[in-house]
Write an enzyme that holds these catalytic residues in place. Sequence first.
Site, PDB file in Angstrom:
ATOM      1  N   GLY A  65       0.863  -1.183   0.000  1.00  0.00           N
ATOM      2  CA  GLY A  65       0.000   0.000   0.000  1.00  0.00           C
ATOM      3  C   GLY A  65       0.892   1.222   0.000  1.00  0.00           C
ATOM      4  O   GLY A  65       1.888   1.263  -0.713  1.00  0.00           O
ATOM      5  N   SER A 110       3.165   3.395   2.612  1.00  0.00           N
ATOM      6  CA  SER A 110       3.696   3.301   3.976  1.00  0.00           C
ATOM      7  C   SER A 110       3.391   4.537   4.818  1.00  0.00           C
ATOM      8  O   SER A 110       3.133   4.426   6.021  1.00  0.00           O
ATOM      9  CB  SER A 110       5.204   3.040   3.949  1.00  0.00           C
ATOM     10  OG  SER A 110       5.896   4.071   3.274  1.00  0.00           O
ATOM     11  N   CYS A 154       6.219  -5.197   0.606  1.00  0.00           N
ATOM     12  CA  CYS A 154       6.348  -3.861   0.007  1.00  0.00           C
ATOM     13  C   CYS A 154       6.250  -2.777   1.087  1.00  0.00           C
ATOM     14  O   CYS A 154       7.192  -2.585   1.838  1.00  0.00           O
ATOM     15  CB  CYS A 154       5.333  -3.681  -1.130  1.00  0.00           C
ATOM     16  SG  CYS A 154       5.740  -2.289  -2.225  1.00  0.00           S
ATOM     17  N   ILE A 178       6.098  -3.159  -7.257  1.00  0.00           N
ATOM     18  CA  ILE A 178       5.283  -1.976  -7.554  1.00  0.00           C
ATOM     19  C   ILE A 178       5.736  -0.850  -6.627  1.00  0.00           C
ATOM     20  O   ILE A 178       5.481  -0.895  -5.422  1.00  0.00           O
ATOM     21  CB  ILE A 178       3.780  -2.263  -7.349  1.00  0.00           C
ATOM     22  CG1 ILE A 178       3.331  -3.452  -8.208  1.00  0.00           C
ATOM     23  CG2 ILE A 178       2.955  -1.018  -7.684  1.00  0.00           C
ATOM     24  CD1 ILE A 178       1.919  -3.940  -7.889  1.00  0.00           C
ATOM     25  N   HIS A 190       5.272  -8.578  -4.127  1.00  0.00           N
ATOM     26  CA  HIS A 190       3.878  -8.855  -3.759  1.00  0.00           C
ATOM     27  C   HIS A 190       3.483 -10.292  -4.144  1.00  0.00           C
ATOM     28  O   HIS A 190       2.844 -10.502  -5.175  1.00  0.00           O
ATOM     29  CB  HIS A 190       2.940  -7.905  -4.506  1.00  0.00           C
ATOM     30  CG  HIS A 190       3.012  -6.484  -4.084  1.00  0.00           C
ATOM     31  ND1 HIS A 190       2.181  -5.947  -3.128  1.00  0.00           N
ATOM     32  CD2 HIS A 190       3.807  -5.466  -4.505  1.00  0.00           C
ATOM     33  CE1 HIS A 190       2.457  -4.663  -2.972  1.00  0.00           C
ATOM     34  NE2 HIS A 190       3.444  -4.351  -3.792  1.00  0.00           N
ATOM     35  N   GLU A 246       1.168 -12.017  -2.984  1.00  0.00           N
ATOM     36  CA  GLU A 246      -0.297 -12.157  -2.911  1.00  0.00           C
ATOM     37  C   GLU A 246      -0.982 -11.830  -4.238  1.00  0.00           C
ATOM     38  O   GLU A 246      -2.157 -12.154  -4.425  1.00  0.00           O
ATOM     39  CB  GLU A 246      -0.855 -11.270  -1.793  1.00  0.00           C
ATOM     40  CG  GLU A 246      -0.894  -9.781  -2.065  1.00  0.00           C
ATOM     41  CD  GLU A 246       0.440  -9.061  -1.937  1.00  0.00           C
ATOM     42  OE1 GLU A 246       0.457  -7.834  -2.130  1.00  0.00           O
ATOM     43  OE2 GLU A 246       1.467  -9.724  -1.649  1.00  0.00           O
TER      44      GLU A 246
END
Length: 201
Positions: free
Chosen positions: A49, A51, A81, A139, A180, A182
Amino acid sequence: MTAPLIGVLALQGDVREHADALAAAGADARPVRRREELDAVDGLVIPGGESTTISKLADIFELREPIDKRVAGGMPVYGSCAGMIMLAGEVLDGRPDQRGFAGIDMTVRRNAFGRQVDSFEAPVEVTGVGGGPFHAVFIRAPWVERVGAGVEVLGTVTEGPAAGRIVAVRQGNLLATSFHPELTGDRRLHAYFVNLVRAAR
């Protein structure tokens, strides 16, 4: 044996994707936004997301001190991330008011690989996780510039302009990746973390 109860810090970021991956790896996954929800879990995932946003919301939701205490007490935590940034003892190129949970003795550089348009994918071997390299998705990702003596480097970028950069680490019960897992449907890293939580219970 009951499934370990693993929370996903649900302040911002790709919460549902982590919860789905944890469930597929054999955990009972649920969102964590309140202290009582945090108190109930055996382990915690801090998702990707932004930070700085996660840092602010941790204060607003009064979760910073409780998470700090659980981290210090040995609760397993996995950060991907932005979650890696939140677990770092030192952050370069962060905002001056940004504070993480400082569990891992490492220095990370925020947005190290560049802006959103510089996002990329690369194979990454992760020590301790069999089955070949991960198809790693980066990303606006950080990388690790320094690790302390107690930190195990699990993975580095092996090709391209970022070759040699550290992107996966572990210190005790704390695990962090720049990428990532996920987002790819590869559940091996979540299974690795679920086993870490099981061993810590």
